[in-house]
Design an enzyme around this catalytic site. Structure first.
Site, PDB file in Angstrom:
ATOM      1  N   SER A 278     -28.486  13.554 -13.750  1.00 20.92           N
ATOM      2  CA  SER A 278     -29.041  12.210 -13.696  1.00 20.92           C
ATOM      3  C   SER A 278     -30.089  12.018 -14.768  1.00 20.92           C
ATOM      4  O   SER A 278     -30.783  12.970 -15.155  1.00 20.92           O
ATOM      5  CB  SER A 278     -29.673  11.972 -12.319  1.00 20.92           C
ATOM      6  OG  SER A 278     -30.458  10.797 -12.302  1.00 20.92           O
TER       7      SER A 278
ATOM      8  N   TYR B  64     -35.328  13.999  -5.700  1.00 23.71           N
ATOM      9  CA  TYR B  64     -33.963  13.785  -6.187  1.00 23.71           C
ATOM     10  C   TYR B  64     -33.808  14.346  -7.593  1.00 23.71           C
ATOM     11  O   TYR B  64     -32.873  15.102  -7.889  1.00 23.71           O
ATOM     12  CB  TYR B  64     -33.630  12.297  -6.169  1.00 23.71           C
ATOM     13  CG  TYR B  64     -32.361  11.950  -6.905  1.00 23.71           C
ATOM     14  CD1 TYR B  64     -31.121  12.341  -6.414  1.00 23.71           C
ATOM     15  CD2 TYR B  64     -32.394  11.227  -8.105  1.00 23.71           C
ATOM     16  CE1 TYR B  64     -29.948  12.032  -7.090  1.00 23.71           C
ATOM     17  CE2 TYR B  64     -31.230  10.908  -8.776  1.00 23.71           C
ATOM     18  CZ  TYR B  64     -30.011  11.317  -8.270  1.00 23.71           C
ATOM     19  OH  TYR B  64     -28.850  11.022  -8.946  1.00 23.71           O
TER      20      TYR B  64
END
Length: 358
Positions: free
Chosen positions: A150, A175
């Site tokens: 990501s 995350y």
């Protein structure tokens, strides 16, 4: 959907690789998810056999996942398994039964904000689940593991555009930390066991069949309902919005290009994007960061309605801006994402109106 309707001619010599190099299927985890659904469709169009995996959890409306899956079921070359990859024994059985030569791992607990309140979900899905996938690859002859990272891994970095050759050691959300951990775990398996791994850092993916927890989806729903939208950091945000079909194309092309060692790599000045092991990292972004207020304006025009805006401070875990350097992706695959935001948002709005009868 019939097999005939989902297939299409090969549009690049690399496309043929996944369909012809092996009788074994390509395993795609997160197949009922936003990106996974589009990747599976693209693979099937290129003639690949695909084993899809998803746990169909309730992080967001499972009916949307089931609707995506319904478009894949029955297609020639597609089979599906509902499995939670954090369950070691079930994952091991899946790999032993399918023995995939290529694995595209897109299953994960997504969302920066959710990680602030549900960290256990990220540990289970993104760390334990990824470890089980690595072990499945290691023990069952997998030749190439492609996995979703990501843009969030860039965290506190401020040098733009973000490059895979930059160090990313300061994540600002759990995350992001789990995605950075995935890159480190993958490198260990590349180094120790010769497993070729490719990590893909996605930048703000949007488009038809998108996730309800993402800004474009939430804004569209609120505007059509006559409700205000929450505009964080008082609108002073920039994102490298990347159309989902561009992302899926990048995934398929990198999957067909098995990662290899960089012969010039050295530990005295280590390149984070490559290794002496068969390991690669790529950004997949549109390379044109857009102001949040500009994006809202494009959406307002597509909907034919003006948004009521509620300006708020930046949220914990968010970063003010993202911008992808995709030179490595272009150099190695010949592909550069390039869908204009206006076209992508128009496609999303058309899908949303059709799906929700809005």
């Amino acid at each position: 959907m019939s097999g005939a309707s989902i297939r299409a001619p090969y549009d690049n010599p690399m496309d043929r690789h996944l369909a012809t190099t092996s009788a074994s299927p390509t395993l795609v985890t997160g197949a009922a998810g936003f990106i996974g659904f589009h990747v599976v469709r693209k693979l099937l169009q290129r003639g690949a056999a695909v084993v899809g995996v998803d746990n169909l959890n309730a992080y967001y409306d499972p009916a949307l996942k089931e609707a995506r899956l319904a478009l894949l079921r029955g297609a020639d070359g597609f089979s599906f398994h509902q499995i939670d990859l954090s369950q070691r024994d079930a994952t091991a059985r899946l790999f032993a039964e399918t023995r995939p030569e290529t694995v595209i791992h897109l299953a994960a607990q997504a969302g920066v904000r959710y990680s602030l309140t549900h960290p256990e979900s990220y540990v289970d899905s993104n760390l334990v689940g990824f470890g089980n996938v690595l072990e499945g690859c290691r023990h069952n002859g997998t030749q190439h593991l492609v996995y979703a990272s990501s843009s969030s891994v860039y965290g506190a970095n401020t040098h733009m555009p973000f490059s895979v050759h930059h160090n990313v050691d300061h994540p600002v959300s759990l995350y992001a930390a789990t995605k950075k951990a995935n890159e480190l775990m993958a490198h260990c398996y590349s180094h120790l066991y010769g497993l070729a791994t490719t990590g893909l850092r996605f930048f703000t993916v949007y488009g038809p069949w998108g996730r309800p927890d993402m800004a474009l989806f939430k804004f569209t729903r609120a505007i059509l309902a006559g409700e205000p939208i929450d505009v964080y950091n008082n609108g002073n945000m920039r994102r490298d919005f990347t159309y989902v079909d561009d992302v899926a194309e990048g995934v398929v092309r990198t999957a067909a290009l098995t990662a290899s060692a960089n012969p010039a790599w050295g530990g005295d000045a280590p390149d984070p994007a490559t290794s002496a092991a068969p390991y690669r990292l790529y950004n997949i972004g549109n390379t044109e960061p857009v102001d949040l207020m500009t994006m809202i304006g494009v959406l307002e025009r597509a909907l034919g309605r003006e948004a009521q805006k509620r300006y708020l401070p930046i949220q914990p875990g968010d970063v003010p801006a993202t911008w992808a350097d995709v030179d490595a992706l272009v150099q190695d695959t010949g592909y550069r994402p390039a869908t204009p935001l206006e076209d992508g948002i128009a496609a999303f709005v058309a899908w949303y109106r059709d799906y929700y009868r809005a």
